[in-house]
Design a protein around this motif. Structure first.
Motif, short mmCIF file in Angstrom:
data_model
loop_
_atom_site.label_atom_id
_atom_site.label_comp_id
_atom_site.label_asym_id
_atom_site.label_seq_id
_atom_site.Cartn_x
_atom_site.Cartn_y
_atom_site.Cartn_z
N LEU A 56 24.37 17.30 31.26
CA LEU A 56 24.88 16.26 30.37
C LEU A 56 26.16 16.71 29.67
O LEU A 56 27.15 15.96 29.62
N VAL A 57 26.16 17.93 29.15
CA VAL A 57 27.37 18.47 28.52
C VAL A 57 28.51 18.56 29.53
O VAL A 57 29.65 18.24 29.22
N GLY A 58 28.20 18.96 30.76
CA GLY A 58 29.22 19.02 31.80
C GLY A 58 29.83 17.66 32.08
O GLY A 58 31.05 17.54 32.23
N LYS A 59 29.01 16.63 32.15
CA LYS A 59 29.53 15.28 32.40
C LYS A 59 30.37 14.79 31.23
O LYS A 59 31.41 14.16 31.43
N VAL A 60 29.93 15.08 30.01
CA VAL A 60 30.68 14.64 28.83
C VAL A 60 32.06 15.30 28.81
O VAL A 60 33.07 14.64 28.60
N PHE A 61 32.09 16.60 29.06
CA PHE A 61 33.37 17.30 28.98
C PHE A 61 34.25 17.08 30.20
O PHE A 61 35.45 17.34 30.13
N CYS A 62 33.72 16.59 31.30
CA CYS A 62 34.57 16.23 32.43
C CYS A 62 35.52 15.11 32.06
O CYS A 62 36.63 15.03 32.59
#
Length: 95
Positions: A56-62
């Motif tokens: 989830l954090v990876g998707k947000v920061f992408c």
């Protein structure tokens, strides 16, 4: 710099997970011996972080730029070596 970005991303996934877990189950864990409480909490937190909060954090920061993307996560094709065009080969002749 890439290692610092990865560390920051992991920390942003782990911190809220541990905070929520201890807020909900902190009193129940006090009933266990300390090593058993740590075992249970790390088991649950690692599963949640690796399967839910880190992706989830990876998707947000992408969405904020390339700085937090995992290599190859959003690329459509691998770059060509030396920026050369692919060589077209003709079919073998039947001579």
């Amino acid at each position: 710099m890439a290692r610092l970005k990865k560390t920051t991303r992991i920390w942003l996934a782990v911190y809220p997970t541990v905070l929520v877990f201890l807020t909900i189950f902190g009193d129940a864990l006090k009933e266990f011996p300390f090593p058993m409480g740590v075992l249970v909490s790390t088991l649950v937190v690692v599963i949640i972080v690796s399967n839910i909060t880190d992706p989830l954090v990876g998707k947000v920061f992408c969405h904020f730029g390339r700085t937090f993307r995992k290599p190859g996560l959003h690329s459509k094709a691998a770059p060509m070596a030396n920026n050369t065009a692919p060589v077209e080969r003709s079919a073998p002749s039947d001579n």
